[in-house]
Motif scaffolding. Structure first.
Motif, PDB file in Angstrom:
ATOM      1  N   VAL A  76      41.352  52.144  36.659  1.00 36.97           N
ATOM      2  CA  VAL A  76      39.938  51.759  36.709  1.00 36.97           C
ATOM      3  C   VAL A  76      39.875  50.299  37.122  1.00 36.97           C
ATOM      4  O   VAL A  76      40.563  49.464  36.536  1.00 36.97           O
ATOM      5  CB  VAL A  76      39.265  51.957  35.329  1.00 36.97           C
ATOM      6  N   PHE A  77      39.049  50.006  38.130  1.00 37.40           N
ATOM      7  CA  PHE A  77      38.917  48.621  38.567  1.00 37.40           C
ATOM      8  C   PHE A  77      37.465  48.178  38.479  1.00 37.40           C
ATOM      9  O   PHE A  77      36.543  49.000  38.475  1.00 37.40           O
ATOM     10  CB  PHE A  77      39.476  48.425  39.983  1.00 37.40           C
ATOM     11  N   ASN A  78      37.275  46.870  38.397  1.00 41.32           N
ATOM     12  CA  ASN A  78      35.926  46.324  38.292  1.00 41.32           C
ATOM     13  C   ASN A  78      35.551  45.544  39.554  1.00 41.32           C
ATOM     14  O   ASN A  78      36.336  45.477  40.506  1.00 41.32           O
ATOM     15  CB  ASN A  78      35.787  45.457  37.030  1.00 41.32           C
ATOM     16  N   LYS A  79      34.386  44.941  39.533  1.00 42.67           N
ATOM     17  CA  LYS A  79      33.864  44.220  40.706  1.00 42.67           C
ATOM     18  C   LYS A  79      34.709  43.011  41.080  1.00 42.67           C
ATOM     19  O   LYS A  79      34.591  42.479  42.175  1.00 42.67           O
ATOM     20  CB  LYS A  79      32.411  43.793  40.459  1.00 42.67           C
ATOM     21  N   ASN A  80      35.588  42.567  40.165  1.00 39.05           N
ATOM     22  CA  ASN A  80      36.454  41.417  40.419  1.00 39.05           C
ATOM     23  C   ASN A  80      37.860  41.824  40.858  1.00 39.05           C
ATOM     24  O   ASN A  80      38.779  41.015  40.811  1.00 39.05           O
ATOM     25  CB  ASN A  80      36.548  40.548  39.155  1.00 39.05           C
ATOM     26  N   SER A  81      38.023  43.086  41.238  1.00 36.80           N
ATOM     27  CA  SER A  81      39.321  43.638  41.666  1.00 36.80           C
ATOM     28  C   SER A  81      40.352  43.703  40.548  1.00 36.80           C
ATOM     29  O   SER A  81      41.539  43.830  40.813  1.00 36.80           O
ATOM     30  CB  SER A  81      39.936  42.843  42.828  1.00 36.80           C
ATOM     31  N   GLN A  82      39.905  43.592  39.321  1.00 37.59           N
ATOM     32  CA  GLN A  82      40.828  43.669  38.188  1.00 37.59           C
ATOM     33  C   GLN A  82      40.912  45.113  37.701  1.00 37.59           C
ATOM     34  O   GLN A  82      39.930  45.858  37.779  1.00 37.59           O
ATOM     35  CB  GLN A  82      40.345  42.778  37.047  1.00 37.59           C
ATOM     36  N   VAL A  83      42.083  45.478  37.175  1.00 37.48           N
ATOM     37  CA  VAL A  83      42.284  46.826  36.652  1.00 37.48           C
ATOM     38  C   VAL A  83      42.262  46.806  35.124  1.00 37.48           C
ATOM     39  O   VAL A  83      42.617  45.814  34.494  1.00 37.48           O
ATOM     40  CB  VAL A  83      43.598  47.452  37.168  1.00 37.48           C
ATOM     41  N   PHE A  84      41.816  47.925  34.560  1.00 34.50           N
ATOM     42  CA  PHE A  84      41.734  48.076  33.109  1.00 34.50           C
ATOM     43  C   PHE A  84      43.120  48.396  32.567  1.00 34.50           C
ATOM     44  O   PHE A  84      43.793  49.304  33.053  1.00 34.50           O
ATOM     45  CB  PHE A  84      40.777  49.212  32.742  1.00 34.50           C
ATOM     46  N   LEU A  85      43.516  47.656  31.527  1.00 36.39           N
ATOM     47  CA  LEU A  85      44.801  47.882  30.871  1.00 36.39           C
ATOM     48  C   LEU A  85      44.609  47.896  29.363  1.00 36.39           C
ATOM     49  O   LEU A  85      43.838  47.101  28.821  1.00 36.39           O
ATOM     50  CB  LEU A  85      45.795  46.770  31.227  1.00 36.39           C
ATOM     51  N   PHE A 100      45.307  52.479  22.080  1.00 37.13           N
ATOM     52  CA  PHE A 100      45.367  51.073  22.436  1.00 37.13           C
ATOM     53  C   PHE A 100      44.813  50.211  21.312  1.00 37.13           C
ATOM     54  O   PHE A 100      43.809  50.551  20.694  1.00 37.13           O
ATOM     55  CB  PHE A 100      44.559  50.808  23.709  1.00 37.13           C
ATOM     56  N   SER A 101      45.469  49.068  21.083  1.00 37.34           N
ATOM     57  CA  SER A 101      44.987  48.112  20.086  1.00 37.34           C
ATOM     58  C   SER A 101      44.079  47.069  20.727  1.00 37.34           C
ATOM     59  O   SER A 101      43.209  46.517  20.067  1.00 37.34           O
ATOM     60  CB  SER A 101      46.167  47.421  19.401  1.00 37.34           C
ATOM     61  N   LEU A 102      44.292  46.796  22.004  1.00 40.92           N
ATOM     62  CA  LEU A 102      43.532  45.796  22.752  1.00 40.92           C
ATOM     63  C   LEU A 102      43.349  46.297  24.173  1.00 40.92           C
ATOM     64  O   LEU A 102      44.092  47.162  24.625  1.00 40.92           O
ATOM     65  CB  LEU A 102      44.304  44.469  22.829  1.00 40.92           C
ATOM     66  N   TYR A 103      42.409  45.697  24.882  1.00 34.72           N
ATOM     67  CA  TYR A 103      42.289  45.967  26.313  1.00 34.72           C
ATOM     68  C   TYR A 103      42.010  44.669  27.037  1.00 34.72           C
ATOM     69  O   TYR A 103      41.610  43.672  26.443  1.00 34.72           O
ATOM     70  CB  TYR A 103      41.200  47.008  26.605  1.00 34.72           C
ATOM     71  N   LYS A 104      42.246  44.701  28.326  1.00 33.62           N
ATOM     72  CA  LYS A 104      41.939  43.544  29.169  1.00 33.62           C
ATOM     73  C   LYS A 104      41.784  44.013  30.606  1.00 33.62           C
ATOM     74  O   LYS A 104      42.262  45.089  30.977  1.00 33.62           O
ATOM     75  CB  LYS A 104      43.017  42.476  29.053  1.00 33.62           C
ATOM     76  N   TRP A 105      41.099  43.213  31.390  1.00 34.69           N
ATOM     77  CA  TRP A 105      41.014  43.403  32.840  1.00 34.69           C
ATOM     78  C   TRP A 105      41.956  42.390  33.462  1.00 34.69           C
ATOM     79  O   TRP A 105      41.873  41.198  33.164  1.00 34.69           O
ATOM     80  CB  TRP A 105      39.585  43.168  33.334  1.00 34.69           C
ATOM     81  N   ASP A 106      42.866  42.864  34.306  1.00 32.84           N
ATOM     82  CA  ASP A 106      43.833  41.938  34.894  1.00 32.84           C
ATOM     83  C   ASP A 106      44.294  42.493  36.238  1.00 32.84           C
ATOM     84  O   ASP A 106      43.758  43.473  36.739  1.00 32.84           O
ATOM     85  CB  ASP A 106      45.013  41.716  33.943  1.00 32.84           C
ATOM     86  N   SER A 107      45.318  41.900  36.794  1.00 27.84           N
ATOM     87  CA  SER A 107      45.819  42.257  38.124  1.00 27.84           C
ATOM     88  C   SER A 107      46.850  43.383  38.048  1.00 27.84           C
ATOM     89  O   SER A 107      47.449  43.633  36.999  1.00 27.84           O
ATOM     90  CB  SER A 107      46.460  41.042  38.775  1.00 27.84           C
ATOM     91  N   PHE A 108      47.086  44.022  39.196  1.00 21.04           N
ATOM     92  CA  PHE A 108      48.183  44.979  39.289  1.00 21.04           C
ATOM     93  C   PHE A 108      49.510  44.279  38.988  1.00 21.04           C
ATOM     94  O   PHE A 108      50.387  44.862  38.357  1.00 21.04           O
ATOM     95  CB  PHE A 108      48.255  45.610  40.689  1.00 21.04           C
ATOM     96  N   ASP A 109      49.658  43.041  39.432  1.00 14.61           N
ATOM     97  CA  ASP A 109      50.892  42.303  39.166  1.00 14.61           C
ATOM     98  C   ASP A 109      51.139  42.178  37.668  1.00 14.61           C
ATOM     99  O   ASP A 109      52.260  42.371  37.191  1.00 14.61           O
ATOM    100  CB  ASP A 109      50.866  40.915  39.810  1.00 14.61           C
ATOM    101  N   PHE A 110      50.085  41.856  36.918  1.00  9.41           N
ATOM    102  CA  PHE A 110      50.222  41.771  35.459  1.00  9.41           C
ATOM    103  C   PHE A 110      50.628  43.127  34.900  1.00  9.41           C
ATOM    104  O   PHE A 110      51.500  43.215  34.028  1.00  9.41           O
ATOM    105  CB  PHE A 110      48.918  41.295  34.810  1.00  9.41           C
TER     106      PHE A 110
END
Length: 161
Positions: free
Chosen positions: A13-22, A119-129
């Motif tokens: 899942v990606f957002n408007k900032n090109s970040q993916v949900f993790l 999941f205990s936490l979530y974040k939006w980040d890069s594919f690299d991350f």
């Protein structure tokens, strides 16, 4: 003996900032991954990915973009195989197909304490991350899907901005 692989669906899942949900796996300090799970009988990869996404995160507000129906295979570690075998599960790994979704909802819809907390936490980040912070045996799968989906995400956001 022939190895057994579980049929699995993953949701990128990606957002408007090109970040993916993790999500960070419960019980692990730094094991970030995409929502994923087994494909049930009479379910296709897209349906399974959407179901797993909702069960694990509460996210419903997504627009389907595409699916990569060529399974990516990875094998579990011996430690994981032993844990599963004690539970009567004899898979050696998984064959995962990823679906790509655009998140068009609000952050307040995300609920990690739903049907099947993983999941205990979530974040939006890069594919690299994501690649750097996934368990070792899934790294290649994440590299492959990043290569396939990154250009699609850029194109999608360019067209829909």
């Amino acid at each position: 003996m022939e190895k057994q692989y579980r049929k699995c669906a993953g949701a990128v899942v990606f957002n408007k900032n090109s970040q993916v949900f993790l999500g960070n796996r419960i019980g692990f300090e730094n094991a970030w991954q995409f929502p994923q799970g087994g494909v049930e009988e009479n379910e296709n990869y897209i349906e399974a990915a959407k179901r797993e996404l909702f069960e694990e995160t509460g996210i419903k507000s997504v627009e389907f973009v595409c699916v990569d129906e060529k399974p990516i295979r990875y094998e579990f570690t011996e430690e994981i195989k032993q844990k599963f075998r004690k539970k009567g599960i004899y898979n050696d790994g998984q064959e995962i197909c990823f679906s790509l979704f655009y998140f068009n909802g609000s952050e307040n819809e995300i609920n990690l304490n739903g049907f099947s907390p993983e999941f205990s936490l979530y974040k939006w980040d890069s594919f690299d991350f994501a690649i750097e912070n996934i368990v070792e045996f899934k790294k290649n799968a994440y590299k492959l899907i990043s290569e396939k989906f990154s250009p699609i995400i850029r194109q999608y956001l360019k067209i829909n901005s």
